[in-house]
Design a protein around this motif. Structure first.
Motif, PDB file in Angstrom:
ATOM      1  N   LYS A  47       0.834  -1.206   0.000  1.00 59.13           N
ATOM      2  CA  LYS A  47       0.000   0.000   0.000  1.00 59.13           C
ATOM      3  C   LYS A  47       0.866   1.253   0.000  1.00 59.13           C
ATOM      4  O   LYS A  47       0.569   2.234  -0.687  1.00 59.13           O
TER       5      LYS A  47
ATOM      6  N   HIS B 247      -6.549   8.956   0.362  1.00 59.58           N
ATOM      7  CA  HIS B 247      -6.508   7.816   1.295  1.00 59.58           C
ATOM      8  C   HIS B 247      -6.804   8.259   2.720  1.00 59.58           C
ATOM      9  O   HIS B 247      -7.648   7.674   3.398  1.00 59.58           O
TER      10      HIS B 247
ATOM     11  N   ALA C  26     -10.406   9.626   3.420  1.00 54.45           N
ATOM     12  CA  ALA C  26     -11.441   8.592   3.417  1.00 54.45           C
ATOM     13  C   ALA C  26     -11.463   7.793   4.714  1.00 54.45           C
ATOM     14  O   ALA C  26     -12.478   7.176   5.045  1.00 54.45           O
TER      15      ALA C  26
ATOM     16  N   ALA D  57     -12.882   4.138   5.135  1.00 52.98           N
ATOM     17  CA  ALA D  57     -13.521   3.869   3.844  1.00 52.98           C
ATOM     18  C   ALA D  57     -12.549   3.952   2.671  1.00 52.98           C
ATOM     19  O   ALA D  57     -12.966   3.889   1.508  1.00 52.98           O
ATOM     20  N   SER D  58     -11.270   4.083   2.960  1.00 54.35           N
ATOM     21  CA  SER D  58     -10.278   4.210   1.893  1.00 54.35           C
ATOM     22  C   SER D  58     -10.316   3.019   0.947  1.00 54.35           C
ATOM     23  O   SER D  58     -10.481   1.867   1.370  1.00 54.35           O
ATOM     24  N   THR D  59     -10.149   3.308  -0.331  1.00 56.06           N
ATOM     25  CA  THR D  59     -10.132   2.258  -1.356  1.00 56.06           C
ATOM     26  C   THR D  59      -8.709   2.022  -1.888  1.00 56.06           C
ATOM     27  O   THR D  59      -8.535   1.424  -2.950  1.00 56.06           O
TER      28      THR D  59
ATOM     29  N   LYS E 136      -5.530   0.472  -2.938  1.00 62.14           N
ATOM     30  CA  LYS E 136      -5.210  -0.917  -3.228  1.00 62.14           C
ATOM     31  C   LYS E 136      -3.701  -1.145  -3.168  1.00 62.14           C
ATOM     32  O   LYS E 136      -2.914  -0.315  -3.599  1.00 62.14           O
TER      33      LYS E 136
END
Length: 252
Positions: free
Chosen positions: A166, A183, A186, A189-191, A193
């Motif tokens: 990450k 990041h 959020a 709720a961070s997406t 990847k």
């Protein structure tokens, strides 16, 4: 409460042996043989000669007696109760070490959060999976958004198995600053990847960041570094209590 950087850093990492015009006295050499590094000398009262040393993660004052045969180790106080060892150790041990640590952090792979011309810089070792890093990011918003502070996230991956990948994803992004902001803003709720394969040049950056973290004797994130009002390097481990924010980030 001031948290001196020298209480937590392995001083010997940054020490360089003192080159004196004259050879060290035998009594001082005996202290050196026990693992102390003599980094400077200074004047002391009543015929004593002072030496600044680094030993077991701290600065130590040595006082050579006038006969040159004995050494007293520790602080020396005058009749007003002033510690005569404090200033020499600050000048000869802690200040040079602090400059070297700061210079090392400047050369790491960090991601900026805030304006480049912000008058105050704060470094922190940061893991994408660290909730306390995110907490400090939130705490710092008023200072960062007003242009008063730039946070510099030295990315590492130590918390979870996917943390290195990450961090690599952030460092390898076309716009690392935006990727970090997205990041952190959020939160849970961070997406973000994790990269399936970390490029060699990004892995080298992560390795260097982790190596410095290990050198500094740090084991958790966030590890926050800042210069106080006297330009002395200070450290805060973990998200700070609200009353400490002004010391770390300055006036709002």
């Amino acid at each position: 409460m001031r948290i001196p950087i020298y209480l937590s850093l392995a001083l010997g990492i940054f020490a360089s042996p003192l080159v004196l015009a004259e050879e060290l006295p035998d009594a001082v050499k005996q202290i050196e043989a026990k693992g102390a590094k003599i980094v400077g000398s200074f004047d002391a009262p009543n015929g004593l000669k002072g030496y600044a040393a680094q030993f077991q993660n701290r600065g130590v004052a040595l006082y050579l007696t006038p006969d040159g045969k004995h050494v007293l180790v520790g602080s020396l106080f005058d009749q007003q109760g002033r510690d005569l060892s404090e200033k020499p150790l600050e000048q000869l041990v802690y200040a040079p070490m602090a400059k070297e640590v700061w210079a090392k952090m400047e050369k790491t792979a960090w991601i900026a959060d805030g304006k480049a011309d912000a008058p105050r810089i704060v470094y922190l070792f940061s893991d994408p999976n660290c909730p306390y890093c995110n907490m400090f990011w939130e705490q710092a918003r008023p200072w960062v958004e007003s242009g008063k502070v730039q946070l510099r996230h030295i990315m590492v991956g130590i918390i979870r198995e996917d943390s290195p990948a990450k961090s690599a994803s952030l460092l390898a992004s076309k716009d690392p600053q935006k990727a970090l902001h997205d990041h952190e803003s959020a939160g849970k709720a961070s997406t973000l990847k994790a990269l399936e394969k970390i490029p060699a040049q990004v892995q080298a950056k992560l390795d260097a960041n982790l190596a410095l973290m290990n050198e500094l004797g740090l084991s958790a994130t966030p590890a926050i570094f800042y210069l106080d009002d006297q330009q002395r390097l200070q450290q805060q481990q973990g998200a700070p209590r609200p009353e400490l924010l002004g010391k770390i980030l300055g006036k709002r």
